[in-house]
Scaffold this motif. Sequence first.
Motif, PDB file in Angstrom:
ATOM      1  N   VAL A 142       0.853  -1.190   0.000  1.00 59.71           N
ATOM      2  CA  VAL A 142       0.000   0.000   0.000  1.00 59.71           C
ATOM      3  C   VAL A 142       0.886   1.237   0.000  1.00 59.71           C
ATOM      4  CG1 VAL A 142      -1.855   1.222   1.183  1.00 59.71           C
ATOM      5  CG2 VAL A 142      -1.752  -1.282   1.279  1.00 59.71           C
ATOM      6  N   LYS A 143       0.642   2.144  -0.938  1.00 58.34           N
ATOM      7  CA  LYS A 143       1.510   3.318  -1.089  1.00 58.34           C
ATOM      8  C   LYS A 143       0.761   4.647  -0.998  1.00 58.34           C
ATOM      9  CE  LYS A 143       4.747   0.876  -4.157  1.00 58.34           C
ATOM     10  NZ  LYS A 143       5.393   0.879  -5.502  1.00 58.34           N
ATOM     11  N   ASN A 144      -0.510   4.674  -1.407  1.00 55.17           N
ATOM     12  CA  ASN A 144      -1.226   5.935  -1.532  1.00 55.17           C
ATOM     13  C   ASN A 144      -2.131   6.223  -0.336  1.00 55.17           C
ATOM     14  OD1 ASN A 144      -0.504   6.699  -4.454  1.00 55.17           O
ATOM     15  ND2 ASN A 144      -1.220   4.593  -4.670  1.00 55.17           N
ATOM     16  N   HIS A 145      -2.649   7.454  -0.294  1.00 55.42           N
ATOM     17  CA  HIS A 145      -3.493   7.902   0.816  1.00 55.42           C
ATOM     18  C   HIS A 145      -4.738   7.030   0.951  1.00 55.42           C
ATOM     19  CE1 HIS A 145      -5.692  10.348   3.588  1.00 55.42           C
ATOM     20  NE2 HIS A 145      -6.530  10.807   2.682  1.00 55.42           N
ATOM     21  N   LYS A 146      -5.417   6.792  -0.178  1.00 55.97           N
ATOM     22  CA  LYS A 146      -6.613   5.957  -0.174  1.00 55.97           C
ATOM     23  C   LYS A 146      -6.494   4.909  -1.281  1.00 55.97           C
ATOM     24  CE  LYS A 146      -9.844   9.307   1.821  1.00 55.97           C
ATOM     25  NZ  LYS A 146     -11.154   9.990   1.683  1.00 55.97           N
TER      26      LYS A 146
ATOM     27  N   ALA B  12     -10.192  -1.775   1.910  1.00 58.71           N
ATOM     28  CA  ALA B  12     -10.042  -0.337   1.776  1.00 58.71           C
ATOM     29  C   ALA B  12      -8.966   0.111   2.765  1.00 58.71           C
ATOM     30  CB  ALA B  12     -11.359   0.370   2.077  1.00 58.71           C
ATOM     31  N   PHE B  13      -8.019   0.920   2.275  1.00 57.39           N
ATOM     32  CA  PHE B  13      -6.926   1.430   3.108  1.00 57.39           C
ATOM     33  C   PHE B  13      -6.948   2.953   3.103  1.00 57.39           C
ATOM     34  CE2 PHE B  13      -5.439  -2.649   1.500  1.00 57.39           C
ATOM     35  CZ  PHE B  13      -4.858  -3.242   2.615  1.00 57.39           C
ATOM     36  N   GLU B  14      -6.716   3.525   4.258  1.00 58.17           N
ATOM     37  CA  GLU B  14      -6.525   4.962   4.367  1.00 58.17           C
ATOM     38  C   GLU B  14      -5.276   5.197   5.208  1.00 58.17           C
ATOM     39  OE1 GLU B  14      -9.087   9.028   5.101  1.00 58.17           O
ATOM     40  OE2 GLU B  14      -9.799   7.157   6.007  1.00 58.17           O
ATOM     41  N   ASN B  15      -4.328   5.946   4.647  1.00 58.63           N
ATOM     42  CA  ASN B  15      -3.050   6.166   5.314  1.00 58.63           C
ATOM     43  C   ASN B  15      -2.404   4.843   5.735  1.00 58.63           C
ATOM     44  OD1 ASN B  15      -3.280   8.989   5.065  1.00 58.63           O
ATOM     45  ND2 ASN B  15      -4.541   9.082   6.912  1.00 58.63           N
ATOM     46  N   LYS B  16      -2.498   3.849   4.836  1.00 55.94           N
ATOM     47  CA  LYS B  16      -1.877   2.534   5.004  1.00 55.94           C
ATOM     48  C   LYS B  16      -2.468   1.710   6.155  1.00 55.94           C
ATOM     49  CE  LYS B  16       2.488   4.071   2.943  1.00 55.94           C
ATOM     50  NZ  LYS B  16       3.959   4.123   3.073  1.00 55.94           N
TER      51      LYS B  16
END
Length: 238
Positions: free
Chosen positions: A141-145, A160-164
């Motif tokens: 995971v690299k991006n903000h969302k 779903a990822f937010e801030n990794k």
Amino acid sequence: MKKLSLLFTKDGLQWHISKGKTVLEEAFHFVTEETSPYLVEEKLDDVLKFDDYKEIEVISALNHFSLTPDTFAEHELGYKLISYNAPVDEANEELMLSVNKRFAVQFYYTFPKHFYQKIKAKKLPPKFNFSGEKFLNALTVKNHKEIHINLYHHQVEFFAFENKKVILYNNLDADSEVDFLYFIMFSLSKINFGTSETHFHIYGETHENETFISELRKFVKNIKVHFDNAPKKNFVLS
């Protein structure tokens, strides 16, 4: 010696036999109107009858799970937590736990007891895991969302990822690719992920779900499809 890898999905069993990094044999079996309703059990019996396995890896993608922080330790509540997502039959389902320390989450999931007993009866060191944990462990995971989607035959799971950090995991059984799209887009609206700011990654049985991918492209800006060039399908994340 050989390794047997088993993947249980909605009305399906996929397996391959490998030696080292070489896949010697593989098969995909799905229950349809034309097959026996007991096809999965019959095919499991067929592949378990051989005695030259060194180990067995079992991945369950069955939609009986609950996601918690990895610090949650009230394991006696596992069945109850799962029951909020799907009906639970404690007499016929084995309660399992898969932990992912990297993202600080864990999955309670159930696995059919009669399958569990057949596999354990081989008296080999079986490794049981939940598909969500296996999928999660393979991701970068690299991006903000970000949304990471894993496609199966008549089934989809996604993170779903937010801030990794893991914000959401879900798993859907469906016969329609339109249902997949609605499921993903509805989930995004609930967690306030805008389609223009979110990066999407798609894995798994991409060739069987081309309609879903082409429709998703109409709504999202940033999308990368990790095409399954080999027939091993969901085992490519091994």
